[in-house]
Design a protein around this motif. Structure first.
Motif, PDB file in Angstrom:
ATOM      1  N   ASP A  63     -43.033 -19.784   9.237  1.00 41.86           N
ATOM      2  CA  ASP A  63     -42.475 -19.009   8.140  1.00 41.86           C
ATOM      3  C   ASP A  63     -42.259 -17.588   8.640  1.00 41.86           C
ATOM      4  O   ASP A  63     -42.939 -17.137   9.571  1.00 41.86           O
ATOM      5  N   ILE A  64     -41.365 -16.883   8.014  1.00 39.88           N
ATOM      6  CA  ILE A  64     -40.974 -15.574   8.527  1.00 39.88           C
ATOM      7  C   ILE A  64     -42.154 -14.606   8.585  1.00 39.88           C
ATOM      8  O   ILE A  64     -42.237 -13.751   9.466  1.00 39.88           O
ATOM      9  N   TRP A  65     -43.126 -14.756   7.652  1.00 37.53           N
ATOM     10  CA  TRP A  65     -44.264 -13.838   7.659  1.00 37.53           C
ATOM     11  C   TRP A  65     -45.314 -14.204   8.696  1.00 37.53           C
ATOM     12  O   TRP A  65     -46.282 -13.467   8.887  1.00 37.53           O
ATOM     13  N   ASP A  66     -45.156 -15.365   9.339  1.00 37.57           N
ATOM     14  CA  ASP A  66     -46.082 -15.755  10.411  1.00 37.57           C
ATOM     15  C   ASP A  66     -45.552 -15.386  11.795  1.00 37.57           C
ATOM     16  O   ASP A  66     -46.204 -15.682  12.797  1.00 37.57           O
ATOM     17  N   ILE A  67     -44.376 -14.791  11.854  1.00 34.07           N
ATOM     18  CA  ILE A  67     -43.775 -14.443  13.137  1.00 34.07           C
ATOM     19  C   ILE A  67     -44.201 -13.034  13.547  1.00 34.07           C
ATOM     20  O   ILE A  67     -44.024 -12.090  12.778  1.00 34.07           O
ATOM     21  N   PRO A  68     -44.766 -12.865  14.733  1.00 29.97           N
ATOM     22  CA  PRO A  68     -45.142 -11.515  15.191  1.00 29.97           C
ATOM     23  C   PRO A  68     -43.905 -10.623  15.312  1.00 29.97           C
ATOM     24  O   PRO A  68     -42.786 -11.110  15.467  1.00 29.97           O
ATOM     25  N   PRO A  69     -44.077  -9.321  15.233  1.00 28.67           N
ATOM     26  CA  PRO A  69     -42.934  -8.412  15.333  1.00 28.67           C
ATOM     27  C   PRO A  69     -42.343  -8.378  16.740  1.00 28.67           C
ATOM     28  O   PRO A  69     -43.073  -8.299  17.731  1.00 28.67           O
ATOM     29  N   SER A  70     -41.042  -8.457  16.832  1.00 32.37           N
ATOM     30  CA  SER A  70     -40.361  -8.316  18.129  1.00 32.37           C
ATOM     31  C   SER A  70     -40.307  -6.835  18.499  1.00 32.37           C
ATOM     32  O   SER A  70     -40.402  -5.955  17.651  1.00 32.37           O
ATOM     33  N   ASP A  96     -38.703 -20.798  15.807  1.00 32.73           N
ATOM     34  CA  ASP A  96     -39.090 -22.114  16.329  1.00 32.73           C
ATOM     35  C   ASP A  96     -40.414 -22.078  17.087  1.00 32.73           C
ATOM     36  O   ASP A  96     -40.862 -23.089  17.630  1.00 32.73           O
ATOM     37  N   GLY A  97     -41.056 -20.915  17.145  1.00 31.30           N
ATOM     38  CA  GLY A  97     -42.338 -20.804  17.826  1.00 31.30           C
ATOM     39  C   GLY A  97     -42.223 -20.423  19.291  1.00 31.30           C
ATOM     40  O   GLY A  97     -43.195 -20.530  20.037  1.00 31.30           O
ATOM     41  N   SER A  98     -41.064 -19.966  19.704  1.00 25.93           N
ATOM     42  CA  SER A  98     -40.878 -19.534  21.088  1.00 25.93           C
ATOM     43  C   SER A  98     -40.710 -18.021  21.136  1.00 25.93           C
ATOM     44  O   SER A  98     -40.422 -17.375  20.116  1.00 25.93           O
ATOM     45  N   PHE A  99     -40.888 -17.466  22.312  1.00 27.81           N
ATOM     46  CA  PHE A  99     -40.584 -16.047  22.510  1.00 27.81           C
ATOM     47  C   PHE A  99     -40.255 -15.805  23.974  1.00 27.81           C
ATOM     48  O   PHE A  99     -40.608 -16.596  24.859  1.00 27.81           O
ATOM     49  N   SER A 100     -39.572 -14.736  24.235  1.00 27.62           N
ATOM     50  CA  SER A 100     -39.181 -14.377  25.600  1.00 27.62           C
ATOM     51  C   SER A 100     -39.086 -12.864  25.686  1.00 27.62           C
ATOM     52  O   SER A 100     -39.082 -12.163  24.667  1.00 27.62           O
ATOM     53  N   ILE A 111     -40.219 -11.559  34.136  1.00 25.33           N
ATOM     54  CA  ILE A 111     -39.607 -12.315  33.054  1.00 25.33           C
ATOM     55  C   ILE A 111     -40.721 -13.024  32.294  1.00 25.33           C
ATOM     56  O   ILE A 111     -41.670 -13.549  32.901  1.00 25.33           O
ATOM     57  N   ILE A 112     -40.630 -13.053  30.978  1.00 27.84           N
ATOM     58  CA  ILE A 112     -41.677 -13.626  30.143  1.00 27.84           C
ATOM     59  C   ILE A 112     -41.090 -14.726  29.271  1.00 27.84           C
ATOM     60  O   ILE A 112     -40.044 -14.547  28.639  1.00 27.84           O
ATOM     61  N   MET A 113     -41.748 -15.880  29.251  1.00 24.03           N
ATOM     62  CA  MET A 113     -41.347 -17.017  28.410  1.00 24.03           C
ATOM     63  C   MET A 113     -42.608 -17.634  27.841  1.00 24.03           C
ATOM     64  O   MET A 113     -43.579 -17.846  28.568  1.00 24.03           O
ATOM     65  N   GLY A 114     -42.594 -17.929  26.530  1.00 22.37           N
ATOM     66  CA  GLY A 114     -43.805 -18.494  25.957  1.00 22.37           C
ATOM     67  C   GLY A 114     -43.595 -19.166  24.621  1.00 22.37           C
ATOM     68  O   GLY A 114     -42.473 -19.325  24.137  1.00 22.37           O
ATOM     69  N   LYS A 115     -44.709 -19.587  24.027  1.00 26.26           N
ATOM     70  CA  LYS A 115     -44.681 -20.284  22.748  1.00 26.26           C
ATOM     71  C   LYS A 115     -45.925 -19.907  21.961  1.00 26.26           C
ATOM     72  O   LYS A 115     -46.950 -19.517  22.534  1.00 26.26           O
ATOM     73  N   PHE A 116     -45.823 -20.024  20.634  1.00 25.25           N
ATOM     74  CA  PHE A 116     -46.945 -19.644  19.793  1.00 25.25           C
ATOM     75  C   PHE A 116     -46.965 -20.501  18.537  1.00 25.25           C
ATOM     76  O   PHE A 116     -45.972 -21.125  18.163  1.00 25.25           O
ATOM     77  N   ASN A 117     -48.111 -20.534  17.895  1.00 26.06           N
ATOM     78  CA  ASN A 117     -48.277 -21.231  16.626  1.00 26.06           C
ATOM     79  C   ASN A 117     -48.688 -20.192  15.585  1.00 26.06           C
ATOM     80  O   ASN A 117     -49.791 -19.646  15.647  1.00 26.06           O
ATOM     81  N   GLY A 118     -47.789 -19.890  14.666  1.00 28.26           N
ATOM     82  CA  GLY A 118     -48.053 -18.847  13.693  1.00 28.26           C
ATOM     83  C   GLY A 118     -49.179 -19.162  12.746  1.00 28.26           C
ATOM     84  O   GLY A 118     -49.782 -18.257  12.169  1.00 28.26           O
ATOM     85  N   LYS A 119     -49.497 -20.454  12.561  1.00 25.29           N
ATOM     86  CA  LYS A 119     -50.571 -20.850  11.653  1.00 25.29           C
ATOM     87  C   LYS A 119     -51.937 -20.723  12.318  1.00 25.29           C
ATOM     88  O   LYS A 119     -52.863 -20.123  11.773  1.00 25.29           O
ATOM     89  N   SER A 120     -52.073 -21.325  13.503  1.00 22.63           N
ATOM     90  CA  SER A 120     -53.369 -21.305  14.189  1.00 22.63           C
ATOM     91  C   SER A 120     -53.583 -20.027  14.991  1.00 22.63           C
ATOM     92  O   SER A 120     -54.710 -19.656  15.306  1.00 22.63           O
ATOM     93  N   GLY A 121     -52.492 -19.357  15.345  1.00 22.69           N
ATOM     94  CA  GLY A 121     -52.596 -18.139  16.137  1.00 22.69           C
ATOM     95  C   GLY A 121     -52.587 -18.358  17.636  1.00 22.69           C
ATOM     96  O   GLY A 121     -52.621 -17.412  18.411  1.00 22.69           O
ATOM     97  N   LYS A 122     -52.524 -19.626  18.081  1.00 19.23           N
ATOM     98  CA  LYS A 122     -52.516 -19.902  19.517  1.00 19.23           C
ATOM     99  C   LYS A 122     -51.224 -19.398  20.139  1.00 19.23           C
ATOM    100  O   LYS A 122     -50.145 -19.528  19.570  1.00 19.23           O
ATOM    101  N   ILE A 123     -51.345 -18.819  21.339  1.00 18.16           N
ATOM    102  CA  ILE A 123     -50.175 -18.301  22.041  1.00 18.16           C
ATOM    103  C   ILE A 123     -50.377 -18.455  23.539  1.00 18.16           C
ATOM    104  O   ILE A 123     -51.483 -18.276  24.054  1.00 18.16           O
ATOM    105  N   GLN A 124     -49.325 -18.863  24.247  1.00 18.76           N
ATOM    106  CA  GLN A 124     -49.338 -18.990  25.708  1.00 18.76           C
ATOM    107  C   GLN A 124     -48.004 -18.513  26.251  1.00 18.76           C
ATOM    108  O   GLN A 124     -46.958 -18.709  25.618  1.00 18.76           O
ATOM    109  N   LEU A 168     -53.331 -14.889  18.567  1.00 20.38           N
ATOM    110  CA  LEU A 168     -52.669 -13.851  17.781  1.00 20.38           C
ATOM    111  C   LEU A 168     -53.562 -13.453  16.609  1.00 20.38           C
ATOM    112  O   LEU A 168     -54.160 -14.308  15.960  1.00 20.38           O
ATOM    113  N   ASP A 169     -53.621 -12.170  16.326  1.00 17.42           N
ATOM    114  CA  ASP A 169     -54.418 -11.688  15.208  1.00 17.42           C
ATOM    115  C   ASP A 169     -53.599 -10.645  14.451  1.00 17.42           C
ATOM    116  O   ASP A 169     -53.263  -9.592  15.005  1.00 17.42           O
TER     117      ASP A 169
END
Length: 216
Positions: A63-70, A96-100, A111-124, A168-169
């Motif tokens: 959801d849009i409120w679970d997305i960290p700020p770019s 979609d849970g990705s970031f770059s 260069i940075i490429m990764g994925k995250f889960n806005g609900k659980s807070g997991k990020i890699q 993510l916190d």
């Protein structure tokens, strides 16, 4: 009868000494090289295992409120007893849970490429200094990461790669922070902390400087 004159013979040990020293030198060199290769392969295997685990989970659309700020994120990478060095990266987070993103430090452009889960807070995420691993402009980050085969990453092992895993916190939904650990192809492992330089309030992003992360 007089004793026959003693014929002086060259000391065989003295003649063999240079050859023995050369042989010892070669042996020591071989042992040192073998240890170096063993340690290098051990580091690579350890990193390869972390990279393999990187693919074991898929991010969840947010959801849009679970997305960290770019935007700009600042923080520190600790290196054992050495002084932590600062890091500043520019990230774009997607629904979609990705970031770059991109960044620059003492080793050059990364260069940075990764994925995250806005609900659980997991990020890699993967940080690489090898431009050949960058996704094309139109390629989705998640698809590119799946297509980034282990073999291709292994072939570029002489470049530095960093894999980071964290949480993510968002706390009060105004200050986002990442706390985690990292592993490198060089065998390095320690803690990483990042926080957004963009303060979010009332659902709207506002630019604002935040203090550097504290060492944990």
């Amino acid at each position: 009868m007089e004793d026959p004159p003693t014929v002086s013979r060259p000391d065989d040990r003295a003649q063999l000494k240079p050859a023995e020293e050369a042989g010892i030198g070669v042996g020591i060199t071989v042992v040192v090289l073998a240890i170096g290769v063993y340690l290098l392969l051990k580091q690579r295997r350890a990193f390869q295992e972390v990279w393999r685990q990187f693919h074991f989970w898929d991010p969840t659309p947010c959801d849009i409120w679970d997305i960290p700020p770019s935007g700009v994120w600042k923080g520190k990478f600790r290196e054992g007893r050495h002084k932590a060095h600062g890091s500043e990266i520019d990230l774009t987070f997607m629904e979609d849970g990705s970031f770059s993103g991109t960044g620059r430090d003492s080793q050059g452009d990364k260069i940075i490429m990764g994925k995250f889960n806005g609900k659980s807070g997991k990020i890699q995420w993967l940080e690489t200094y090898d431009p050949s691993l960058a996704p094309s402009q139109d390629a989705p980050v998640l698809e590119h990461l799946k297509n980034l085969a282990d073999k291709r990453l292994y072939l570029s092992f002489w470049k530095t790669h960093v894999l980071c895993t964290g949480v993510l916190d968002s706390r009060d939904q105004t200050q986002w922070k990442i706390s985690g650990t990292y592993s490198t192809t060089g065998g390095g492992q320690d803690k990483v902390t990042l926080q957004s330089a963009r303060v979010v309030g009332l659902g709207l992003g506002t630019d604002g400087e935040v203090p550097d992360s504290e060492d944990e």
